[in-house]
Design a protein around this motif. Structure first.
Motif, short mmCIF file in Angstrom:
data_model
loop_
_atom_site.label_atom_id
_atom_site.label_comp_id
_atom_site.label_asym_id
_atom_site.label_seq_id
_atom_site.Cartn_x
_atom_site.Cartn_y
_atom_site.Cartn_z
N TYR A 24 3.45 -16.62 9.51
CA TYR A 24 2.53 -15.83 10.33
C TYR A 24 2.47 -16.46 11.72
O TYR A 24 2.19 -17.64 11.86
CB TYR A 24 1.14 -15.80 9.69
CG TYR A 24 1.02 -14.89 8.50
CD1 TYR A 24 0.44 -13.63 8.63
CD2 TYR A 24 1.50 -15.26 7.25
CE1 TYR A 24 0.33 -12.78 7.54
CE2 TYR A 24 1.39 -14.42 6.16
CZ TYR A 24 0.80 -13.18 6.31
OH TYR A 24 0.70 -12.33 5.23
N PHE A 25 2.74 -15.63 12.74
CA PHE A 25 2.78 -16.09 14.13
C PHE A 25 1.45 -15.81 14.81
O PHE A 25 0.86 -14.73 14.61
CB PHE A 25 3.88 -15.33 14.90
CG PHE A 25 5.28 -15.72 14.53
CD1 PHE A 25 6.02 -16.54 15.36
CD2 PHE A 25 5.87 -15.24 13.36
CE1 PHE A 25 7.33 -16.90 15.04
CE2 PHE A 25 7.16 -15.60 13.02
CZ PHE A 25 7.89 -16.43 13.86
N TRP A 67 3.18 -7.00 10.16
CA TRP A 67 1.81 -6.74 9.69
C TRP A 67 0.90 -7.89 10.05
O TRP A 67 1.34 -8.99 10.34
CB TRP A 67 1.79 -6.46 8.18
CG TRP A 67 1.92 -7.68 7.31
CD1 TRP A 67 0.90 -8.46 6.82
CD2 TRP A 67 3.12 -8.27 6.83
NE1 TRP A 67 1.41 -9.49 6.07
CE2 TRP A 67 2.77 -9.39 6.06
CE3 TRP A 67 4.48 -7.96 6.98
CZ2 TRP A 67 3.72 -10.21 5.44
CZ3 TRP A 67 5.42 -8.77 6.36
CH2 TRP A 67 5.05 -9.87 5.59
N TYR A 68 -0.39 -7.58 10.02
CA TYR A 68 -1.40 -8.59 10.33
C TYR A 68 -2.71 -8.18 9.68
O TYR A 68 -2.89 -7.03 9.26
CB TYR A 68 -1.57 -8.76 11.84
CG TYR A 68 -2.10 -7.52 12.54
CD1 TYR A 68 -3.44 -7.42 12.90
CD2 TYR A 68 -1.26 -6.45 12.83
CE1 TYR A 68 -3.93 -6.28 13.52
CE2 TYR A 68 -1.74 -5.31 13.45
CZ TYR A 68 -3.07 -5.23 13.80
OH TYR A 68 -3.56 -4.10 14.41
N TYR A 69 -3.62 -9.13 9.58
CA TYR A 69 -4.95 -8.88 9.02
C TYR A 69 -5.97 -9.07 10.14
O TYR A 69 -6.28 -10.19 10.52
CB TYR A 69 -5.23 -9.86 7.87
CG TYR A 69 -4.33 -9.65 6.69
CD1 TYR A 69 -4.69 -8.76 5.68
CD2 TYR A 69 -3.11 -10.30 6.59
CE1 TYR A 69 -3.85 -8.54 4.59
CE2 TYR A 69 -2.27 -10.08 5.52
CZ TYR A 69 -2.64 -9.20 4.52
OH TYR A 69 -1.81 -8.98 3.45
N PRO A 70 -6.49 -7.95 10.70
CA PRO A 70 -7.43 -8.07 11.81
C PRO A 70 -8.75 -8.73 11.39
O PRO A 70 -9.39 -9.40 12.19
CB PRO A 70 -7.66 -6.64 12.27
CG PRO A 70 -7.12 -5.76 11.20
CD PRO A 70 -6.15 -6.56 10.40
N SER A 71 -9.12 -8.56 10.14
CA SER A 71 -10.34 -9.17 9.63
C SER A 71 -10.10 -9.54 8.17
O SER A 71 -10.08 -8.67 7.30
CB SER A 71 -11.51 -8.18 9.76
OG SER A 71 -12.69 -8.78 9.29
N GLU A 80 -6.07 -14.93 10.13
CA GLU A 80 -6.70 -13.75 10.74
C GLU A 80 -6.11 -13.50 12.13
O GLU A 80 -6.08 -14.39 12.97
CB GLU A 80 -8.21 -13.96 10.84
CG GLU A 80 -8.96 -12.71 11.28
CD GLU A 80 -10.46 -12.86 11.11
OE1 GLU A 80 -10.95 -12.69 9.98
OE2 GLU A 80 -11.13 -13.18 12.11
N GLY A 81 -5.59 -12.29 12.33
CA GLY A 81 -5.00 -11.93 13.61
C GLY A 81 -3.56 -12.38 13.80
O GLY A 81 -2.92 -12.04 14.78
#
Length: 93
Positions: A24-25, A67-71, A80-81
């Motif tokens: 995850y970047f 993909w990413y998890y905003p919250s 997160e993010g």
């Protein structure tokens, strides 16, 4: 770490976080010109609801390639993010 697709560097960082084998970047490590928001969402039982980006390089689109998890849920706050990749995007040192 570097994420590349179709000859373009999508993201580059020395501070990725590895979760379930995915790097995850940090959000500030991506080259935003290649990313467009997607309406796709999926849910992970322990991370939360994921949002997606499609990636476009030289007129070719790789739908939902990032993909990413905003919250996130509590156990995944460290990503997160952050943005991860799949669908043919190469992530390597």
């Amino acid at each position: 770490m570097k994420a590349t697709w179709n000859g373009a560097i999508l993201a580059e960082s020395d501070e990725t976080v590895v979760v379930e084998g995915n790097h995850y970047f940090p959000a500030d490590a991506i080259n935003k010109q290649y990313f467009t928001d997607s309406n796709t969402h999926t849910t992970c039982p322990w991370k939360g609801v994921a949002s997606y980006y499609s990636v476009e390089v030289d007129g070719q689109v790789n739908k939902d390639a990032a993909w990413y998890y905003p919250s996130t849920k509590e156990k995944a706050k460290n990503i997160e993010g952050y943005i991860a990749f799949w669908k043919g995007v190469k992530v390597e040192a």
